[in-house]
Write an enzyme that holds these catalytic residues in place. Structure first.
Site, PDB file in Angstrom:
ATOM      1  N   GLY A  97       0.797  -1.218   0.000  1.00 15.19           N
ATOM      2  CA  GLY A  97       0.000   0.000   0.000  1.00 15.19           C
ATOM      3  C   GLY A  97       0.831   1.270   0.000  1.00 15.19           C
ATOM      4  O   GLY A  97       1.939   1.320  -0.537  1.00 15.19           O
ATOM      5  N   SER A  98       0.313   2.302   0.648  1.00 22.62           N
ATOM      6  CA  SER A  98       0.896   3.643   0.552  1.00 22.62           C
ATOM      7  C   SER A  98       2.268   3.777   1.189  1.00 22.62           C
ATOM      8  O   SER A  98       2.911   4.825   1.034  1.00 22.62           O
ATOM      9  CB  SER A  98      -0.059   4.662   1.172  1.00 22.62           C
ATOM     10  OG  SER A  98      -1.225   4.766   0.385  1.00 22.62           O
ATOM     11  N   VAL A  99       2.731   2.763   1.901  1.00 23.22           N
ATOM     12  CA  VAL A  99       4.122   2.777   2.372  1.00 23.22           C
ATOM     13  C   VAL A  99       5.051   2.982   1.171  1.00 23.22           C
ATOM     14  O   VAL A  99       6.101   3.624   1.278  1.00 23.22           O
ATOM     15  CB  VAL A  99       4.449   1.462   3.114  1.00 23.22           C
ATOM     16  CG1 VAL A  99       5.955   1.291   3.279  1.00 23.22           C
ATOM     17  CG2 VAL A  99       3.772   1.448   4.484  1.00 23.22           C
ATOM     18  N   LYS A 138       4.729   4.870  -1.271  1.00 16.19           N
ATOM     19  CA  LYS A 138       4.883   6.266  -1.680  1.00 16.19           C
ATOM     20  C   LYS A 138       6.204   6.842  -1.171  1.00 16.19           C
ATOM     21  O   LYS A 138       6.749   7.776  -1.766  1.00 16.19           O
ATOM     22  CB  LYS A 138       3.703   7.088  -1.172  1.00 16.19           C
ATOM     23  CG  LYS A 138       2.411   6.773  -1.925  1.00 16.19           C
ATOM     24  CD  LYS A 138       1.203   7.396  -1.270  1.00 16.19           C
ATOM     25  CE  LYS A 138      -0.063   6.941  -2.024  1.00 16.19           C
ATOM     26  NZ  LYS A 138      -1.280   7.137  -1.254  1.00 16.19           N
TER      27      LYS A 138
END
Length: 578
Positions: A300-302, A304
């Site tokens: 997921g957004s980790v 980013k």
């Protein structure tokens, strides 16, 4: 002392006269006729001896073909006793695994007078020995069979009191893990024959212990303890907080990792559900696999964090760069939108702070698909992580690195990696830009420098520290703050794939953090699988469960790791410079 022929001259002089006297006596007694038959007697005697030795040889062959001879059993037991394993200890010398002596019970079926009686008596102590299969074994003509390896002293005493002929005991080494499941996935398991079959127990076999055992050099006195990088106190805290998180958020699994960002040492690693290595059968249950290194997931957004680091590293993006996140992106029949959309133009810090999928995807395309792929490989996200632990899985990569693949991968979808890979890559973002292979054994910073690879500049690393800290002060990581420590990090909430489609009601949440952010020493990663909202709350995002779990872990382990708190100024809201 040498002997000459003259030493025997008196006997030699007397020999002819004695022979002549014997011949005369024989003629006088009429025994010359009987002498003619003496060769036949010699042949008979020789034949008798040949028959005896032949029977002995046949018996030896028979014993050799039986299940196991008593002699070989004793030899095997002796080897088992000699085949010791070194103690495993944590970095402070706390015992993690050791050998203890345990009795094993065996039978010599040929000596058992009444099999039915033996079965009845044995099963009164060890019920599993009452099976039909055991009955057949005891009715066989075997010289030796194991009944059960590693029984308790009480069981040995109870069987001994039964007084069954043909039943005996041998003492063997048994592997014992004092901490039980606390560090099961790290330490691993050694089987009944003292062979490592999982975890670091298996690894040290490959480093020569198995050869020492084979040649009889692996004795209790010869093997020195093997020290691990893990801190048992820290390991206990991580496992304890993960256990509480599973209960608090009604999750199906949790993962926790702590790395020294300057050495790559694994200070703690836990994956729940886990198993007690004293009960090896538990390790075979699918739900007890080591998710930290064997599991590969969309984080997921980790991701980013890695995407923005890529943009800053490329030189095409600065912290002042902006991207339009006003409307969703529609591409190839898919729509990319933001969970909490701001519907405006965002700067790089704002993209990170608001975890904008749209902004991250547009930034990635601006930098270039090839550049993204090269950077992800450079930082270790496209290859299997190299570590001593045998149980390590390779990442699952997209079949084709297309434009839509690049966009979704930028925010952690369509690319599955292990939590350990994520942690190692994350450490490089905050330690000054060095990718350091993880290790489960002690390593100095000087030794780490020899294997470290620069993947980003110190300048980019400083900017990432600023963004991590900003997110903990103003963004989704606010619940990770710890009084006295400058914590920073990035949340990640990834929908799980069910039957080929993303299920919006099943998520895997993560929080990638480091502390203290003004001089990072340790990285902490927590992942919670399928958390449910706490009572009275609607959402179950990473900021509401993974982040506070990291906070609780840091508050407890920071003093153990020697990281002193600082209460000068408002440390909970102080940013770091870049």
């Amino acid at each position: 002392m040498s002997l000459a022929a003259s030493d025997f001259s008196p006997l030699a002089a007397k020999a002819p006269s004695r022979a002549k006297d014997a011949r005369a006596s024989a003629v006088a007694s009429g025994s010359m006729a009987e002498d003619a038959g003496s060769p036949a007697r010699v042949v008979v005697v020789m034949a008798a001896f040949a028959l005896i030795y032949g029977l002995i040889a046949l018996r030896l062959v028979d014993l050799g073909l039986s299940e196991e001879t008593p002699a070989s059993a004793y030899i095997g037991a002796q080897q088992a006793i000699l085949a010791s394993r070194p103690d495993l200890v944590d970095r402070n010398g706390e015992l993690l695994a050791t050998d203890i002596k345990a009795p094993s019970v065996y039978a010599e079926p040929r000596k058992i007078v009444d099999v039915d009686e033996a079965i009845d008596k044995l099963s009164s102590v060890l019920p599993e020995l009452g099976s039909d299969a055991m009955r057949k074994r005891l009715e066989s003509n075997a010289g030796f069979i194991w009944l059960k390896r590693e029984i308790t002293p009480l069981q040995r005493e109870a069987i001994h009191r039964l007084g069954i002929p043909g039943i005996g005991f041998l003492t063997e080494n048994r592997r014992f893990y004092p901490g039980g499941p606390t560090a099961g996935h790290i330490v691993g398991i050694a089987n009944v024959d003292e062979q490592g079959i999982a975890g670091l127990e298996k690894y040290i076999d490959g480093q020569g212990i198995a050869d020492l055992q084979r040649f009889g050099f692996a004795t209790d006195q010869a093997l020195k303890p093997v020290k691990l990088s893990m801190d048992l106190r820290v390991q206990h805290v991580v496992r304890d907080e993960l256990t509480k998180a599973m209960e608090r958020y009604r999750a199906i699994a949790t993962i926790g990792i702590i790395l020294n960002v300057h050495t790559g040492e694994v200070m703690a690693m836990s994956s729940l559900p886990d198993y007690d290595p004293n009960d090896p059968a538990e390790a075979l249950k699918p739900e007890n696999l080591n998710r930290a290194t064997v599991g590969v997931y969309e984080m997921g957004s980790v991701f980013k964090s890695f995407s923005i680091a890529m943009g800053l590293d490329s030189g095409k993006v600065t912290l002042d760069s902006t991207f339009d996140a006003t409307t969703p992106i529609r591409i190839g029949g898919f729509t990319i939108h933001d969970f909490h959309g701001t519907r405006r133009v965002l700067s790089i810090p704002e993209i990170f702070l608001h975890s904008s999928n749209i902004g991250t995807a547009k930034m990635t395309i601006a930098v270039g698909i090839d550049r993204q792929q090269e950077f992800f490989k450079r930082i270790g996200l496209l290859d299997k992580v190299d570590t001593e632990l045998p149980e390590v899985a390779a990442p699952l990569l997209p079949r084709k690195w297309s434009e839509i693949t690049a966009m979704t991968a930028s925010y952690g979808h369509g690319l599955s990696v292990s939590p350990m890979q994520t942690a190692v890559a994350g450490a490089a973002l905050v330690n000054g830009g060095l990718l350091i292979e993880p290790t489960f054994f002690p390593r100095t910073e000087a030794d780490a420098a020899k294997v470290a690879k620069r993947v980003i500049s110190k300048r980019v690393s400083d900017m990432m520290r600023y963004l991590f800290r900003l997110n903990a002060v103003e963004g989704s990581g606010r619940n990770a703050r710890v009084a006295g420590y400058m914590v920073g990090g990035k949340t990640g909430t990834a929908d799980k794939v069910v039957n080929g489609r993303y299920a919006h009601d099943k998520r895997r949440n993560s929080f990638l953090a480091a502390f203290p952010m003004d001089d990072p020493q340790y990285l902490v990663l927590v992942t919670i699988d399928e958390p449910k909202p706490e009572e009275g709350k609607i959402y179950a995002t990473a900021g509401m469960n993974a982040a506070p779990t990291v906070s609780r872990i840091i508050a407890r382990v920071a003093p153990m790791l020697g990281v002193a708190p600082h209460f000068t100024g408002d440390s909970d809201t102080t940013l770091v410079s870049y």
